[in-house]
Scaffold this motif. Structure first.
Motif, PDB file in Angstrom:
ATOM      1  N   TYR A  76       0.863  -1.188   0.000  1.00 34.05           N
ATOM      2  CA  TYR A  76       0.000   0.000   0.000  1.00 34.05           C
ATOM      3  C   TYR A  76       0.901   1.240   0.000  1.00 34.05           C
ATOM      4  CZ  TYR A  76       0.995  -0.639   4.959  1.00 34.05           C
ATOM      5  OH  TYR A  76       1.627  -0.840   6.154  1.00 34.05           O
ATOM      6  N   SER A 101      -2.181  -2.081  -3.537  1.00 37.87           N
ATOM      7  CA  SER A 101      -3.493  -1.767  -2.958  1.00 37.87           C
ATOM      8  C   SER A 101      -3.540  -0.268  -2.682  1.00 37.87           C
ATOM      9  CB  SER A 101      -3.727  -2.525  -1.653  1.00 37.87           C
ATOM     10  OG  SER A 101      -3.832  -3.906  -1.886  1.00 37.87           O
ATOM     11  N   CYS A 108      -4.383  -6.638   1.586  1.00 40.17           N
ATOM     12  CA  CYS A 108      -3.340  -5.984   0.773  1.00 40.17           C
ATOM     13  C   CYS A 108      -2.052  -6.804   0.674  1.00 40.17           C
ATOM     14  CB  CYS A 108      -3.061  -4.567   1.270  1.00 40.17           C
ATOM     15  SG  CYS A 108      -2.258  -4.435   2.871  1.00 40.17           S
TER      16      CYS A 108
END
Length: 176
Positions: A76, A101, A108
């Motif tokens: 992320y 993500s 994620c």
């Protein structure tokens, strides 16, 4: 230009301090084997532990060979904001950085693992044999996709952090 053959590494983020020095040599050996097998593109999830250690091995090798590339597969966006100087240095050595993500969510890390495994011919897995957790998920997914799997875990440590025992060899294929 032919597509590069890829190899990814994934593994436990939290490692017993006592085995850190025992992990580097098998990871280096697996890197050499991957090179000998034609892999020139290496993907790391850049998590603490085995993934950063492997990224450091690849970044060092990149200095001697222009054919080697390193990719960071981040789960992320804010995971790129580490204050760790080693993380920052290795991230700047990457030829590509992908974020998998939009935010830190329950899935994620699994999404990132699937990307790394799906795009790789070979998977280097630092895993102690646990049946649950990210390493176990990556092992099952790699098996399902029929990737070549190389499992690294130092001799004598099976079972001490949750593994189920088995042969006592440092680097070998995935244990059932």
């Amino acid at each position: 230009m032919a597509a590069k053959k890829s190899c990814c590494v994934t593994g436990h983020r939290i490692l017993p301090t006592a085995i850190l020095s025992e992990i580097e040599a098998p990871l280096r050996e697996e890197f050499r084997r991957a090179l000998a097998n034609g892999c020139t593109h290496f993907i790391s999830g850049f998590a603490n532990g085995a993934e950063l250690m492997f990224a450091q091995i690849v970044a060092t090798a990149k200095q001697e060979s222009a054919s080697i590339t390193l990719e960071a597969a981040l789960p992320y966006p804010s995971s790129a904001k580490s204050k760790d100087p080693l993380f920052k240095s290795l991230l700047s050595a990457c030829d590509a950085v992908g974020v998998h993500s939009a935010s830190c969510t329950a899935g994620c890390y699994a999404r990132r693992a699937r990307y790394m495994i799906d795009t790789s011919a070979r998977v280097i897995l630092l895993h102690d044999g646990r049946k649950t957790g990210g390493g176990a998920y990556a092992a099952r997914y790699a098996q399902k996709t029929q990737k070549e799997i190389r499992t690294v875990w130092p001799s004598g440590w099976w079972g001490e952090t949750g593994g189920e025992g088995g042969e006592d060899e440092g680097t070998q294929g995935l244990r059932p």
